[in-house]
Design an enzyme around this catalytic site. Structure first.
Site, PDB file in Angstrom:
ATOM      1  N   HIS A 124      47.091  45.271  37.322  1.00 52.83           N
ATOM      2  CA  HIS A 124      47.042  43.836  37.036  1.00 52.83           C
ATOM      3  C   HIS A 124      47.518  43.042  38.250  1.00 52.83           C
ATOM      4  O   HIS A 124      48.485  43.432  38.913  1.00 52.83           O
ATOM      5  CB  HIS A 124      47.918  43.497  35.824  1.00 52.83           C
ATOM      6  CG  HIS A 124      47.418  44.101  34.547  1.00 52.83           C
ATOM      7  ND1 HIS A 124      47.655  45.416  34.209  1.00 52.83           N
ATOM      8  CD2 HIS A 124      46.681  43.571  33.531  1.00 52.83           C
ATOM      9  CE1 HIS A 124      47.092  45.676  33.033  1.00 52.83           C
ATOM     10  NE2 HIS A 124      46.498  44.573  32.604  1.00 52.83           N
ATOM     11  N   HIS A 150      36.195  38.921  32.597  1.00 60.53           N
ATOM     12  CA  HIS A 150      37.283  39.278  31.676  1.00 60.53           C
ATOM     13  C   HIS A 150      37.536  38.132  30.695  1.00 60.53           C
ATOM     14  O   HIS A 150      38.653  37.965  30.207  1.00 60.53           O
ATOM     15  CB  HIS A 150      38.545  39.602  32.480  1.00 60.53           C
ATOM     16  CG  HIS A 150      39.564  40.423  31.742  1.00 60.53           C
ATOM     17  ND1 HIS A 150      39.246  41.538  31.001  1.00 60.53           N
ATOM     18  CD2 HIS A 150      40.923  40.289  31.641  1.00 60.53           C
ATOM     19  CE1 HIS A 150      40.350  42.058  30.478  1.00 60.53           C
ATOM     20  NE2 HIS A 150      41.378  41.312  30.840  1.00 60.53           N
ATOM     21  N   ASP A 157      43.084  43.466  36.538  1.00 60.50           N
ATOM     22  CA  ASP A 157      42.763  42.530  35.464  1.00 60.50           C
ATOM     23  C   ASP A 157      43.647  41.288  35.514  1.00 60.50           C
ATOM     24  O   ASP A 157      44.770  41.316  36.035  1.00 60.50           O
ATOM     25  CB  ASP A 157      42.965  43.201  34.102  1.00 60.50           C
ATOM     26  CG  ASP A 157      41.820  44.129  33.733  1.00 60.50           C
ATOM     27  OD1 ASP A 157      40.995  44.434  34.613  1.00 60.50           O
ATOM     28  OD2 ASP A 157      41.763  44.556  32.562  1.00 60.50           O
ATOM     29  N   HIS A 202      40.976  34.827  27.825  1.00 60.22           N
ATOM     30  CA  HIS A 202      41.630  36.087  27.455  1.00 60.22           C
ATOM     31  C   HIS A 202      41.963  36.164  25.961  1.00 60.22           C
ATOM     32  O   HIS A 202      43.067  36.541  25.564  1.00 60.22           O
ATOM     33  CB  HIS A 202      42.914  36.286  28.271  1.00 60.22           C
ATOM     34  CG  HIS A 202      43.332  37.733  28.381  1.00 60.22           C
ATOM     35  ND1 HIS A 202      44.166  38.336  27.465  1.00 60.22           N
ATOM     36  CD2 HIS A 202      43.038  38.680  29.301  1.00 60.22           C
ATOM     37  CE1 HIS A 202      44.373  39.596  27.824  1.00 60.22           C
ATOM     38  NE2 HIS A 202      43.697  39.836  28.938  1.00 60.22           N
TER      39      HIS A 202
END
Length: 464
Positions: A441, A333, A282, A337
């Site tokens: 990540h 995503h 991510d 964010h």
């Protein structure tokens, strides 16, 4: 911390422990009173070992826990707080207590007894009605105890009996105690209750029965079906309905019928493939960490999915192209964010569409995969988590959850911790908790530990 006092609850204090417990309460009150702090003590409703009068003198308020007539360890199934049991103990307690210093704690939960088991499982009101709905069991109202119950057979042929408390039992109990004019009523416990109880809690209008009692508000928990980490919202919440009959002479409810059961969000979980692991990354792409991760994946011949933030992809389009060209998947995503539960739905649409258009324009590919930011795991259990997922689903996205989060995003996490946490979760034998989707990540902070852990993690998972 500016607290106004303390509530003390020592469970299952034996007869031998009573003198020391009483002395403790007396000393506590002596220390708190000069500071203006309140001392409340929670005590069992019907234990002859407790000197209720002495404990009342050693506290500002005594809280009577008016439940667990039958409890998890009871030999027999039965009512959690039958009306006669409740009223008889209330009469006995109030002979020794001052109403203005007495709080009555009402239960709103249940127990699920399995035939042959040594103890029952405590369940919330919502869990109870979901079990009744899923098993097509009729919820009955016991005329003697005025507590609801039902029985059902599980798929494994085990026999279950569930007794629980709801807003109707609370109505009758509040009505029975109101004549004493106690200091107040408490609830055990927040989150497990029949939400309709709030139509009567704190209200003086108990005659006639409030209409809010007939509407069964849906609960707080999300109802999950199936296994896996791909999520699909099947239904939105809806309320249920009950009918009640009242004794015209006493005003108590003497009959209750569940006409329809309430339902919270229902989410289907799919994608369970034992023996398979999906690596996901991510928050990228990042000019330092994403290339290093791609190098490792290429060397180990392992595909992965990168849930990219649109603004990062806009800054480093070559990395988006490299991810796709080397055989990996891209997922959405959002663009900036945000916490989608805190922004309007139209901004959620904008976040998704902007990232989608970027991916398409840079790579010539589209994506149907979406993971919301701050999405903790494969069980979105709050409305603010479910609603954005549902909105994305309506835009034809597949919601990708996760069960394996080794917390590589936390400061000072070590490579050893990342590897061990991932392997432990992947080896879980329970399909309800076993993880197959790993959250890592490639941006958003120092990812050196992730880079160092990744080759070992791949080797250890392959070895299993």
């Amino acid at each position: 911390n500016k607290f106004g006092g303390v509530c003390v609850d020592f469970e299952e204090a034996t007869k031998d422990a009573q003198p020391n417990l009483l002395r403790f309460m007396q000393e506590l009150q002596a220390a708190f009173k000069p500071r203006g702090w309140i001392v409340v003590q929670a005590v069992p409703f019907d234990d002859p070992d407790w000197n209720y009068r002495d404990y009342a003198a050693a506290s500002d308020y005594l809280m009577l826990m008016a439940y667990d007539e039958h409890y998890a360890g009871s030999k027999d199934t039965g009512s959690i707080s039958g009306q006669s049991w409740y009223e008889q103990n209330l009469i006995a307690r109030m002979k020794d207590l001052t109403p203005a210093k007495t709080i009555i704690a009402l239960g709103n939960y249940g127990y699920n007894w399995t035939a042959g088991a040594s103890s029952a499982k405590e369940v919330s009101f919502q869990e109870a009605v979901i079990s009744a709905k899923d098993s097509e069991a009729e919820i009955k109202f016991d005329e003697t105890t005025r507590n609801p119950y039902f029985s059902y057979e599980e798929e494994d042929k085990s026999q279950h009996t569930v007794w629980f408390l709801d807003s109707v039992t609370a109505f009758n109990q509040i009505r029975a105690a109101s004549g004493y004019r106690p200091a107040g009523f408490a609830l055990w416990r927040l989150g497990s209750e029949d939400p309709s109880i709030w139509s009567i809690f704190g209200s003086d209008q108990l005659n006639p029965v409030p209409d809010g009692l007939k509407r069964i508000v849906y609960g707080y928990e999300v109802d999950f079906q199936g296994t896996g980490e791909l999520l699909r919202v099947l239904t939105r919440p809806h309320d249920g309905e009950r009918s009640v009959q009242t004794d015209q002479k006493t005003g108590f409810i003497n009959s209750e019928k569940y006409i329809s059961t309430p339902s919270s969000y229902v989410i289907e979980r799919t994608g369970d493939h034992p023996g398979s692991i999906a690596l996901t990354f991510d928050d990228g792409p990042d000019p330092e960490y994403t290339p290093a991760i791609l190098d490792i994946l290429k060397r180990e011949n392992v595909p992965a999915t990168f849930f990219v933030i649109g603004k990062n992809g806009q800054a480093y389009p070559d990395l988006l192209r490299r991810i796709v060209n080397e055989g990996h998947e891209l997922g959405n995503h959002t663009f900036t964010h945000p916490n989608l539960g805190e922004i309007p739905g139209r901004l959620t649409d904008l976040e998704l569409n902007a990232t989608q258009r970027l991916i398409e324009s840079v790579t010539g590919r589209s994506t149907v995969l979406f993971r919301p930011p701050y999405f903790g795991d494969a069980e979105a259990d709050k409305p603010e988590e479910v609603e954005p997922a549902l909105r994305a689903q309506q835009l034809n996205y597949i919601i990708v959850g996760l069960r394996i989060d080794p917390s590589d995003w936390k400061p000072n996490v070590t490579p050893d911790e990342i590897v061990q946490r991932t392997v432990d979760k992947a080896m879980d034998d329970n399909p309800e908790t076993r993880g197959q989707v790993v959250l890592l990540h490639d941006s958003g902070g120092d990812r050196a530990a992730t880079i160092e852990a990744l080759p070992r993690l791949i080797h250890e998972l392959r070895a299993k």
